[in-house]
Design a protein around this motif. Sequence first.
Motif, PDB file in Angstrom:
ATOM      1  N   THR A 186       0.852  -1.184   0.000  1.00  0.00           N
ATOM      2  CA  THR A 186       0.000   0.000   0.000  1.00  0.00           C
ATOM      3  C   THR A 186       0.889   1.235   0.000  1.00  0.00           C
ATOM      4  N   PHE A 187       0.652   2.147  -0.950  1.00  0.00           N
ATOM      5  CA  PHE A 187       1.488   3.335  -1.100  1.00  0.00           C
ATOM      6  C   PHE A 187       0.658   4.613  -1.017  1.00  0.00           C
ATOM      7  N   TYR A 188       1.308   5.683  -0.550  1.00  0.00           N
ATOM      8  CA  TYR A 188       0.735   7.010  -0.715  1.00  0.00           C
ATOM      9  C   TYR A 188       0.834   7.384  -2.194  1.00  0.00           C
ATOM     10  N   PRO A 189      -0.186   8.020  -2.748  1.00  0.00           N
ATOM     11  CA  PRO A 189      -0.083   8.486  -4.133  1.00  0.00           C
ATOM     12  C   PRO A 189       0.774   9.747  -4.214  1.00  0.00           C
ATOM     13  N   SER A 190       1.109  10.151  -5.419  1.00  0.00           N
ATOM     14  CA  SER A 190       1.844  11.393  -5.633  1.00  0.00           C
ATOM     15  C   SER A 190       0.880  12.451  -6.161  1.00  0.00           C
ATOM     16  N   HIS A 191       0.876  13.623  -5.516  1.00  0.00           N
ATOM     17  CA  HIS A 191       0.023  14.720  -5.966  1.00  0.00           C
ATOM     18  C   HIS A 191       0.842  15.811  -6.648  1.00  0.00           C
ATOM     19  N   ARG A 192       2.083  15.474  -6.992  1.00  0.00           N
ATOM     20  CA  ARG A 192       2.948  16.414  -7.690  1.00  0.00           C
ATOM     21  C   ARG A 192       2.880  16.176  -9.194  1.00  0.00           C
ATOM     22  N   ALA A 193       3.326  17.172  -9.950  1.00  0.00           N
ATOM     23  CA  ALA A 193       3.324  17.049 -11.409  1.00  0.00           C
ATOM     24  C   ALA A 193       4.274  15.944 -11.858  1.00  0.00           C
ATOM     25  N   ILE A 195       6.409  12.533 -10.633  1.00  0.00           N
ATOM     26  CA  ILE A 195       6.533  11.515  -9.589  1.00  0.00           C
ATOM     27  C   ILE A 195       7.994  11.404  -9.174  1.00  0.00           C
ATOM     28  N   GLY A 196       8.247  11.383  -7.886  1.00  0.00           N
ATOM     29  CA  GLY A 196       9.594  11.187  -7.378  1.00  0.00           C
ATOM     30  C   GLY A 196       9.713   9.837  -6.698  1.00  0.00           C
ATOM     31  N   ILE A 197       9.345   9.805  -5.416  1.00  0.00           N
ATOM     32  CA  ILE A 197       9.406   8.576  -4.628  1.00  0.00           C
ATOM     33  C   ILE A 197       8.034   8.300  -4.035  1.00  0.00           C
ATOM     34  N   LEU A 198       7.559   7.078  -4.200  1.00  0.00           N
ATOM     35  CA  LEU A 198       6.321   6.627  -3.568  1.00  0.00           C
ATOM     36  C   LEU A 198       6.699   5.792  -2.353  1.00  0.00           C
ATOM     37  N   LEU A 199       6.044   6.047  -1.238  1.00  0.00           N
ATOM     38  CA  LEU A 199       6.400   5.378   0.011  1.00  0.00           C
ATOM     39  C   LEU A 199       5.207   4.598   0.543  1.00  0.00           C
ATOM     40  N   GLY A 200       5.487   3.416   1.098  1.00  0.00           N
ATOM     41  CA  GLY A 200       4.392   2.614   1.615  1.00  0.00           C
ATOM     42  C   GLY A 200       4.849   1.496   2.528  1.00  0.00           C
ATOM     43  N   ILE A 201       3.930   0.564   2.743  1.00  0.00           N
ATOM     44  CA  ILE A 201       4.145  -0.619   3.583  1.00  0.00           C
ATOM     45  C   ILE A 201       3.809  -1.851   2.755  1.00  0.00           C
ATOM     46  N   GLN A 202       4.597  -2.917   2.930  1.00  0.00           N
ATOM     47  CA  GLN A 202       4.280  -4.168   2.253  1.00  0.00           C
ATOM     48  C   GLN A 202       4.306  -5.319   3.250  1.00  0.00           C
ATOM     49  N   GLU A 269       3.348  10.060   5.591  1.00  0.00           N
ATOM     50  CA  GLU A 269       3.328  10.525   4.209  1.00  0.00           C
ATOM     51  C   GLU A 269       4.555  11.387   3.938  1.00  0.00           C
ATOM     52  N   PRO A 270       5.286  11.114   2.857  1.00  0.00           N
ATOM     53  CA  PRO A 270       6.514  11.876   2.582  1.00  0.00           C
ATOM     54  C   PRO A 270       6.202  13.313   2.168  1.00  0.00           C
TER      55      PRO A 270
END
Length: 270
Positions: A186-193, A195-202, A269-270
Amino acid sequence: MSEELRHNLALLCSYHPSIAEVCRRLEINRQQFNKYLAGSSHPSRSNMRRICDFFGVSESELLMEPQQFEEIVALKRKPLQQEALSKPLRHLDKLYQHSQDLEKYLGYYFRYFYSFGNQGKIIRSLALIYREDNKYYWKNIEILRDPYTGRSSGLNKYEGILFYLADRLYILEYESIEVNTITQATFYPSHRARIGILLGIQTGGPTRRGRKPGASKVALEYLGRDINVRQALKRTGLFDPGDGAPRSEIISLIENRMEPSSFVLDVDEP
């Protein structure tokens, strides 16, 4: 050693890419395993249990008359009929209907996390998010390679599906060579124009060393839609946190630390 065991063990191995691969995943010495196949030695109690667990058969089945055993194996491997698949597919279809658009996430990523089976090591693998028939899919290749010697201790390939629900990205994948493990991330989505790094838990577990389930933080570093895949694969492998290969920024994001007041592993959230 019985002729039945020798024959039946050879049949089970025939469904795998190689004897070497079977031995590696069983963690049984190749020379010793060859003796089982030749009928010159019988597995110890612990090795017999390991063999049965790996192939998904019981010891009594493994000692059956070969023709009867072949029939049992054929039934276990028989593909599900379409009607048997209809109910689980309905669940997936419902999730797809509620999933938001994932077009911006198409492309290649480096995936970083602390290995479940190699203590203290960080895995950097190469992943791809792609679209087919208006649905989004996932592929991931792990080459468990020492970056200094270039020697590889294993290869894992994963395939899966993606959903975008309630402002979170969900990836459900399975190991597609042996089909013996499932991971959910499960990842946080990116709300930037960009995409850099997506962070989550597995959640998941090691494919080779034990059966203990685990959870870890995981990061996806976006590489782009058009990359040199061969060169990217050369950069994958197993790394020590202090060797400078994964950037310090990445390492700090995937450290699996829990505050004294916490009861679950979560990620900000990053």
